[in-house]
Design a protein around this motif. Structure first.
Motif, PDB file in Angstrom:
ATOM      1  N   GLY A 348       0.788  -1.219   0.000  1.00 58.27           N
ATOM      2  CA  GLY A 348       0.000   0.000   0.000  1.00 58.27           C
ATOM      3  C   GLY A 348       0.822   1.272   0.000  1.00 58.27           C
ATOM      4  O   GLY A 348       0.327   2.339   0.388  1.00 58.27           O
ATOM      5  N   ILE A 349       2.080   1.193  -0.436  1.00 55.81           N
ATOM      6  CA  ILE A 349       2.983   2.346  -0.431  1.00 55.81           C
ATOM      7  C   ILE A 349       3.067   2.938  -1.838  1.00 55.81           C
ATOM      8  O   ILE A 349       3.302   2.213  -2.809  1.00 55.81           O
ATOM      9  N   ARG A 350       2.880   4.243  -1.962  1.00 54.36           N
ATOM     10  CA  ARG A 350       3.058   4.916  -3.243  1.00 54.36           C
ATOM     11  C   ARG A 350       4.554   5.113  -3.505  1.00 54.36           C
ATOM     12  O   ARG A 350       5.310   5.445  -2.584  1.00 54.36           O
ATOM     13  N   VAL A 351       4.954   4.977  -4.763  1.00 53.98           N
ATOM     14  CA  VAL A 351       6.367   5.077  -5.120  1.00 53.98           C
ATOM     15  C   VAL A 351       6.565   6.218  -6.116  1.00 53.98           C
ATOM     16  O   VAL A 351       5.935   6.229  -7.184  1.00 53.98           O
ATOM     17  N   TYR A 352       7.436   7.156  -5.757  1.00 49.41           N
ATOM     18  CA  TYR A 352       7.752   8.284  -6.618  1.00 49.41           C
ATOM     19  C   TYR A 352       9.180   8.124  -7.124  1.00 49.41           C
ATOM     20  O   TYR A 352      10.122   7.956  -6.334  1.00 49.41           O
ATOM     21  N   GLY A 353       9.348   8.183  -8.449  1.00 50.03           N
ATOM     22  CA  GLY A 353      10.663   8.036  -9.045  1.00 50.03           C
ATOM     23  C   GLY A 353      11.335   9.379  -9.243  1.00 50.03           C
ATOM     24  O   GLY A 353      10.729  10.314  -9.784  1.00 50.03           O
ATOM     25  N   ALA A 354      12.586   9.504  -8.810  1.00 49.70           N
ATOM     26  CA  ALA A 354      13.362  10.730  -8.997  1.00 49.70           C
ATOM     27  C   ALA A 354      14.374  10.519 -10.112  1.00 49.70           C
ATOM     28  O   ALA A 354      15.093   9.516 -10.132  1.00 49.70           O
ATOM     29  N   THR A 355      14.438  11.460 -11.046  1.00 53.78           N
ATOM     30  CA  THR A 355      15.382  11.350 -12.153  1.00 53.78           C
ATOM     31  C   THR A 355      16.817  11.487 -11.648  1.00 53.78           C
ATOM     32  O   THR A 355      17.084  12.156 -10.646  1.00 53.78           O
ATOM     33  N   LEU A 356      17.749  10.831 -12.348  1.00 52.78           N
ATOM     34  CA  LEU A 356      19.150  10.815 -11.957  1.00 52.78           C
ATOM     35  C   LEU A 356      19.836  12.106 -12.389  1.00 52.78           C
ATOM     36  O   LEU A 356      19.657  12.581 -13.507  1.00 52.78           O
ATOM     37  N   THR A 357      20.614  12.674 -11.502  1.00 48.95           N
ATOM     38  CA  THR A 357      21.259  13.964 -11.762  1.00 48.95           C
ATOM     39  C   THR A 357      22.538  13.795 -12.581  1.00 48.95           C
ATOM     40  O   THR A 357      23.142  12.714 -12.596  1.00 48.95           O
ATOM     41  N   PRO A 358      22.991  14.854 -13.272  1.00 45.65           N
ATOM     42  CA  PRO A 358      24.148  14.748 -14.174  1.00 45.65           C
ATOM     43  C   PRO A 358      25.459  14.489 -13.443  1.00 45.65           C
ATOM     44  O   PRO A 358      25.616  14.829 -12.267  1.00 45.65           O
ATOM     45  N   PHE A 359      26.418  13.926 -14.175  1.00 44.75           N
ATOM     46  CA  PHE A 359      27.758  13.717 -13.643  1.00 44.75           C
ATOM     47  C   PHE A 359      28.835  14.067 -14.669  1.00 44.75           C
ATOM     48  O   PHE A 359      29.987  13.636 -14.553  1.00 44.75           O
ATOM     49  N   GLY A 360      28.484  14.849 -15.692  1.00 42.43           N
ATOM     50  CA  GLY A 360      29.478  15.292 -16.663  1.00 42.43           C
ATOM     51  C   GLY A 360      30.592  16.077 -15.986  1.00 42.43           C
ATOM     52  O   GLY A 360      30.332  16.972 -15.184  1.00 42.43           O
ATOM     53  N   GLY A 361      31.855  15.746 -16.299  1.00 40.63           N
ATOM     54  CA  GLY A 361      32.996  16.363 -15.648  1.00 40.63           C
ATOM     55  C   GLY A 361      33.516  15.591 -14.460  1.00 40.63           C
ATOM     56  O   GLY A 361      34.607  15.868 -13.956  1.00 40.63           O
ATOM     57  N   VAL A 379      17.514   6.073 -18.829  1.00 40.71           N
ATOM     58  CA  VAL A 379      16.852   5.782 -17.555  1.00 40.71           C
ATOM     59  C   VAL A 379      15.898   6.911 -17.195  1.00 40.71           C
ATOM     60  O   VAL A 379      14.743   6.676 -16.789  1.00 40.71           O
ATOM     61  N   ASN A 380      16.334   8.145 -17.335  1.00 38.47           N
ATOM     62  CA  ASN A 380      15.468   9.277 -16.981  1.00 38.47           C
ATOM     63  C   ASN A 380      14.237   9.352 -17.879  1.00 38.47           C
ATOM     64  O   ASN A 380      13.137   9.706 -17.415  1.00 38.47           O
ATOM     65  N   ALA A 381      14.398   9.016 -19.154  1.00 37.42           N
ATOM     66  CA  ALA A 381      13.234   9.017 -20.049  1.00 37.42           C
ATOM     67  C   ALA A 381      12.214   7.990 -19.583  1.00 37.42           C
ATOM     68  O   ALA A 381      10.992   8.232 -19.638  1.00 37.42           O
ATOM     69  N   TRP A 382      12.686   6.852 -19.121  1.00 42.17           N
ATOM     70  CA  TRP A 382      11.774   5.809 -18.625  1.00 42.17           C
ATOM     71  C   TRP A 382      11.089   6.274 -17.347  1.00 42.17           C
ATOM     72  O   TRP A 382       9.884   6.074 -17.172  1.00 42.17           O
ATOM     73  N   ILE A 383      11.852   6.898 -16.430  1.00 45.14           N
ATOM     74  CA  ILE A 383      11.266   7.385 -15.182  1.00 45.14           C
ATOM     75  C   ILE A 383      10.169   8.410 -15.469  1.00 45.14           C
ATOM     76  O   ILE A 383       9.108   8.403 -14.821  1.00 45.14           O
ATOM     77  N   ARG A 384      10.415   9.275 -16.461  1.00 46.55           N
ATOM     78  CA  ARG A 384       9.443  10.322 -16.775  1.00 46.55           C
ATOM     79  C   ARG A 384       8.213   9.791 -17.511  1.00 46.55           C
ATOM     80  O   ARG A 384       7.191  10.483 -17.595  1.00 46.55           O
ATOM     81  N   THR A 385       8.281   8.597 -18.043  1.00 45.21           N
ATOM     82  CA  THR A 385       7.153   8.052 -18.803  1.00 45.21           C
ATOM     83  C   THR A 385       5.993   7.741 -17.865  1.00 45.21           C
ATOM     84  O   THR A 385       6.158   6.995 -16.889  1.00 45.21           O
ATOM     85  N   PRO A 386       4.809   8.277 -18.113  1.00 47.72           N
ATOM     86  CA  PRO A 386       3.660   8.003 -17.221  1.00 47.72           C
ATOM     87  C   PRO A 386       3.361   6.510 -17.128  1.00 47.72           C
ATOM     88  O   PRO A 386       3.499   5.765 -18.098  1.00 47.72           O
ATOM     89  N   GLY A 387       2.969   6.108 -15.930  1.00 50.49           N
ATOM     90  CA  GLY A 387       2.567   4.723 -15.714  1.00 50.49           C
ATOM     91  C   GLY A 387       3.605   3.865 -15.041  1.00 50.49           C
ATOM     92  O   GLY A 387       3.276   2.784 -14.529  1.00 50.49           O
ATOM     93  N   HIS A 388       4.858   4.321 -15.002  1.00 54.38           N
ATOM     94  CA  HIS A 388       5.892   3.515 -14.362  1.00 54.38           C
ATOM     95  C   HIS A 388       5.950   3.766 -12.855  1.00 54.38           C
ATOM     96  O   HIS A 388       6.097   2.834 -12.066  1.00 54.38           O
ATOM     97  N   PHE A 389       5.868   5.036 -12.455  1.00 54.59           N
ATOM     98  CA  PHE A 389       5.829   5.409 -11.045  1.00 54.59           C
ATOM     99  C   PHE A 389       4.508   6.123 -10.765  1.00 54.59           C
ATOM    100  O   PHE A 389       3.822   6.579 -11.682  1.00 54.59           O
ATOM    101  N   ASP A 390       4.171   6.242  -9.483  1.00 49.61           N
ATOM    102  CA  ASP A 390       2.958   6.956  -9.109  1.00 49.61           C
ATOM    103  C   ASP A 390       3.094   8.456  -9.361  1.00 49.61           C
ATOM    104  O   ASP A 390       2.086   9.154  -9.523  1.00 49.61           O
TER     105      ASP A 390
END
Length: 441
Positions: A348-361, A379-390
């Motif tokens: 019964g726990i809602r899950v929120y996905g956070a996009t991964l931050t840059p590491f260039g440099g 990975v970030n495109a998948w996280i942002r796609t509706p339906g994967h996370f709440d």
């Protein structure tokens, strides 16, 4: 031959005896249920236990063991008092502590434990407020032993805690742990104190050895109003607070909690930071992988209603910088995310996905061909796609440089182009929509 016919009186007497026996049995069962019902439910049905602070248990690396003389050749913390402070995020009139021996290979004996309020309410201090010190017990006793791989929960203690305040926990172990397999949370960003002898009741520890690690203590719970819930955060060093201020409580989960606490709609929510530097979703690193620790660190914590998942950069960064290796790790990461969502939803726990931050440099993870950056973008495109996370929390958008999206904004990182500074963590916290936490599942 037929049996003799009973008289009406005999039948009546037998029935009365049977009814009396059933009544006695029912009374006994009722009394047993009443005796074994949870004390908190009987005292105040309008409250329940809520985790208010956590520190993800880890096996202590040699460099993070207590300094000499508190670590010997084959034992640690012998005849030692350990005093540490933690910041709680939900308040209540009763508390209980949890001590972990998750990585110990010998029993952990605790001789005495006390709690108090730290002097002036400050983090990382060795002195406590006069008159605030209280004894902690386990099954009515001062001492307890935490078995190998287990945790021990203290008895409930009447101790008023204010949300957002600091708590001092002092533990003494006379015999110490008879090995170097010590359970801790090295990335405390908070100062603790070590001294020989039993000083659990002392108002201060002058001359104590200061260390910036937490040991043994893994959780604090409070008896909070029934509406109170917790937000758990799974993460790595970016959530554990590398680059934040020691004793400053300015990791992004701390700043996020500050925002929640200022709003009447979310002021009764706790935030649990279950992160560790170097942690990964798929493979063990500093601490077990997320798929292995999900039950321990999230699903078994009291009153968790939401989970923020902000992990994966170490999986990408430690995989070879080749198209094949990065394709494989991203495929496995996305499958791992799905597993986390399924298992959390089952509770019964809602899950929120956070996009991964840059590491260039970053000298650790950036590669000339940009293979790891391409994996991060996928990975970030998948996280942002509706339906994967709440819901989605877009940390990438919040801290990336608009002119160079593969890099952090120069004013926000801690000097290595991977970790953030206190201002960067403030920006992350501000990017979490408060509306996502106004209504519990």
């Amino acid at each position: 031959m037929k049996p003799p016919r009973r008289t009406p009186f005999a039948t009546l007497l037998s029935t009365c005896v049977l009814v009396l026996a059933l009544a006695v049995t029912a009374s006994a069962l009722t009394a047993l249920v009443r005796r074994t019902a949870p004390v908190t439910a009987a005292v105040d049905p309008g409250r329940h236990w809520v985790h208010t602070w956590t520190g993800m248990p880890q096996l202590t690396e040699p460099a993070n063991l207590p300094p000499a003389p508190y670590t010997g050749a084959s034992s640690v913390l012998v005849d030692t008092t350990l005093r540490q402070t933690v910041r709680v995020t939900a308040g209540g009139p009763r508390i209980r502590l949890r001590f972990s021996n998750a990585y110990g290979d010998t029993p952990l004996p605790l001789t005495a434990v006390t709690v108090a309020l730290p002097r002036d309410g400050r983090a990382g201090v060795s002195a406590v407020e006069p008159g605030s010190l209280r004894r902690v017990t386990f099954a009515g006793r001062d001492a307890t032993t935490v078995p190998v791989g287990a945790q021990m929960v203290s008895d409930p203690l009447d101790f008023e805690l204010r949300a957002g305040s600091e708590l001092t926990v002092t533990a003494y172990t006379a015999r110490g742990q008879a090995s170097l397999a010590l359970t801790s949370h090295p990335g405390s960003r908070t100062t603790s104190y070590l001294v020989h002898g039993d000083h659990t009741r002392d108002p201060d520890l002058p001359g104590a050895t200061a260390v910036d690690h937490w040991y043994l203590l893994s959780d604090v719970e409070v008896l909070a109003p029934r509406r109170a819930r917790a937000v758990a955060v799974l993460g790595d060093s970016l959530t554990d607070g590398r680059g934040s201020t020691t004793n400053g409580n300015d990791r992004w989960p701390d700043r996020f909690y500050d925002r929640l606490h200022r709003s009447p709609a979310t002021s009764d929510l706790a935030v649990l930071n279950q992160a560790a530097g170097g942690n990964r979703v798929l493979d063990d690193g500093l601490g077990p992988n997320v798929l292995a620790r999900l039950d321990r660190d999230v699903l078994s914590r009291s009153a968790v209603a939401w989970l923020i998942l902000f992990e994966g950069v170490n999986d990408i960064g430690t995989a070879a910088a080749t198209p094949e290796a990065q394709r494989a790790v991203t495929d496995d990461l996305l499958a791992g995310y799905r597993q986390i969502v399924v298992r959390a939803h089952a509770q019964g726990i809602r899950v929120y996905g956070a996009t991964l931050t840059p590491f260039g440099g970053s000298t650790l993870y950036d590669d000339p061909a940009g293979e790891r950056e391409a994996a991060r973008q996928r990975v970030n495109a998948w996280i942002r796609t509706p339906g994967h996370f709440d819901a989605v929390i877009d940390f990438d958008r919040a801290v990336r440089d608009p002119a160079a999206p593969d890099r952090l904004r120069s004013a926000l990182h801690a000097g290595d182009w991977l970790h953030l500074n206190p201002e960067g963590y403030r920006v992350l916290a501000a990017a979490v929509p408060e509306r996502l936490f106004r209504h519990a599942p």
